[in-house]
Design an enzyme around this catalytic site. Sequence first.
Site, PDB file in Angstrom:
ATOM      1  N   ASP A  30       0.850  -1.196   0.000  1.00 26.79           N
ATOM      2  CA  ASP A  30       0.000   0.000   0.000  1.00 26.79           C
ATOM      3  C   ASP A  30       0.888   1.250   0.000  1.00 26.79           C
ATOM      4  O   ASP A  30       1.895   1.313   0.698  1.00 26.79           O
ATOM      5  CB  ASP A  30      -0.914  -0.016   1.240  1.00 26.79           C
ATOM      6  N   ASN A  85     -12.861  -3.039   3.026  1.00 25.84           N
ATOM      7  CA  ASN A  85     -13.864  -1.989   3.161  1.00 25.84           C
ATOM      8  C   ASN A  85     -14.823  -2.123   1.986  1.00 25.84           C
ATOM      9  O   ASN A  85     -14.401  -2.196   0.829  1.00 25.84           O
ATOM     10  CB  ASN A  85     -13.183  -0.616   3.139  1.00 25.84           C
ATOM     11  N   GLY A  91     -15.505   3.090   4.194  1.00 30.44           N
ATOM     12  CA  GLY A  91     -14.153   3.566   3.933  1.00 30.44           C
ATOM     13  C   GLY A  91     -13.558   3.117   2.615  1.00 30.44           C
ATOM     14  O   GLY A  91     -12.368   3.333   2.368  1.00 30.44           O
ATOM     15  N   GLN A  92     -14.363   2.497   1.746  1.00 26.14           N
ATOM     16  CA  GLN A  92     -13.812   2.082   0.452  1.00 26.14           C
ATOM     17  C   GLN A  92     -13.591   3.296  -0.436  1.00 26.14           C
ATOM     18  O   GLN A  92     -14.493   4.114  -0.633  1.00 26.14           O
ATOM     19  CB  GLN A  92     -14.752   1.084  -0.245  1.00 26.14           C
ATOM     20  N   HIS A  98     -10.372  -5.443  -2.907  1.00 22.94           N
ATOM     21  CA  HIS A  98      -9.019  -5.651  -2.387  1.00 22.94           C
ATOM     22  C   HIS A  98      -9.074  -6.037  -0.925  1.00 22.94           C
ATOM     23  O   HIS A  98      -9.982  -5.647  -0.191  1.00 22.94           O
ATOM     24  CB  HIS A  98      -8.138  -4.416  -2.589  1.00 22.94           C
ATOM     25  N   HIS A 100      -6.910  -5.682   2.404  1.00 27.04           N
ATOM     26  CA  HIS A 100      -5.773  -5.080   3.106  1.00 27.04           C
ATOM     27  C   HIS A 100      -5.206  -6.138   4.049  1.00 27.04           C
ATOM     28  O   HIS A 100      -5.966  -6.818   4.766  1.00 27.04           O
ATOM     29  CB  HIS A 100      -6.240  -3.922   3.999  1.00 27.04           C
TER      30      HIS A 100
HETATM   31  P1  AMP Z   1      -9.783   1.456   0.436  1.00 28.00           P
HETATM   32  O1  AMP Z   1      -9.808   2.863   0.990  1.00 28.00           O
HETATM   33  O2  AMP Z   1     -10.168   0.391   1.395  1.00 28.00           O
HETATM   34  O3  AMP Z   1     -10.539   1.391  -0.863  1.00 28.00           O
HETATM   35  O4  AMP Z   1      -8.256   1.152   0.128  1.00 28.00           O
HETATM   36  C1  AMP Z   1      -7.586   1.680  -0.967  1.00 28.00           C
HETATM   37  C2  AMP Z   1      -6.123   1.607  -0.638  1.00 28.00           C
HETATM   38  O5  AMP Z   1      -5.392   1.723  -1.834  1.00 28.00           O
HETATM   39  C3  AMP Z   1      -5.626   2.715   0.300  1.00 28.00           C
HETATM   40  O6  AMP Z   1      -5.049   2.126   1.454  1.00 28.00           O
HETATM   41  C4  AMP Z   1      -4.602   3.462  -0.545  1.00 28.00           C
HETATM   42  O7  AMP Z   1      -3.499   3.910   0.217  1.00 28.00           O
HETATM   43  C5  AMP Z   1      -4.203   2.405  -1.554  1.00 28.00           C
HETATM   44  N1  AMP Z   1      -3.709   2.902  -2.820  1.00 28.00           N
HETATM   45  C6  AMP Z   1      -4.300   3.814  -3.620  1.00 28.00           C
HETATM   46  N2  AMP Z   1      -3.556   4.009  -4.739  1.00 28.00           N
HETATM   47  C7  AMP Z   1      -2.492   3.167  -4.619  1.00 28.00           C
HETATM   48  C8  AMP Z   1      -1.358   2.889  -5.441  1.00 28.00           C
HETATM   49  N3  AMP Z   1      -1.168   3.510  -6.631  1.00 28.00           N
HETATM   50  N4  AMP Z   1      -0.443   1.975  -5.003  1.00 28.00           N
HETATM   51  C9  AMP Z   1      -0.620   1.350  -3.818  1.00 28.00           C
HETATM   52  N5  AMP Z   1      -1.671   1.568  -3.008  1.00 28.00           N
HETATM   53  C10 AMP Z   1      -2.583   2.465  -3.396  1.00 28.00           C
END
Ligand code: AMP
Length: 112
Positions: A30, A85, A91-92, A98, A100
Amino acid sequence: MGECIFCKIANKEILSKPVYEDERCYAFYDLDPQAPTHFLVIPKRHIASALDLGEDDAALVGHCYAVIAKVARELGLDSYRVVTNCGEQAGQTVFHLHFHVLAGRDMTWPPG
Ligand code: AMP
Ligand code: ZN
């Protein structure tokens, strides 16, 4: 899914730091880590959120969890949290399913 950032990451159109890859899923660190170890596991196929999962996706989701366990063993993690999420209120922010994987610090419960 031309504009989906995680599709682009899975296709290597956007650079990421890989953790694991096979024909069905991709794992990468991340960008904004919330724990000393924080990586994401995504199916390569675009699925917008957990709400879109059906019975036909059971093997894929199970595979993602097996990958998480394999990577955790390889990284020497004996405790970790898996979070998905689902939906904006939860929080998505990226609408490509995905998981985490967070580890390396004490976690609180309930999550915020
Ligand atoms: P969510 O908020 O649960 O949808 O998680 C999305 C996650 O993607 C967040 O933790 C971001 O930090 C991560 N994220 C967004 N863009 C990137 C990227 N280009 N490379 C790695 N992680 C990313
Ligand atoms: Zn996508």
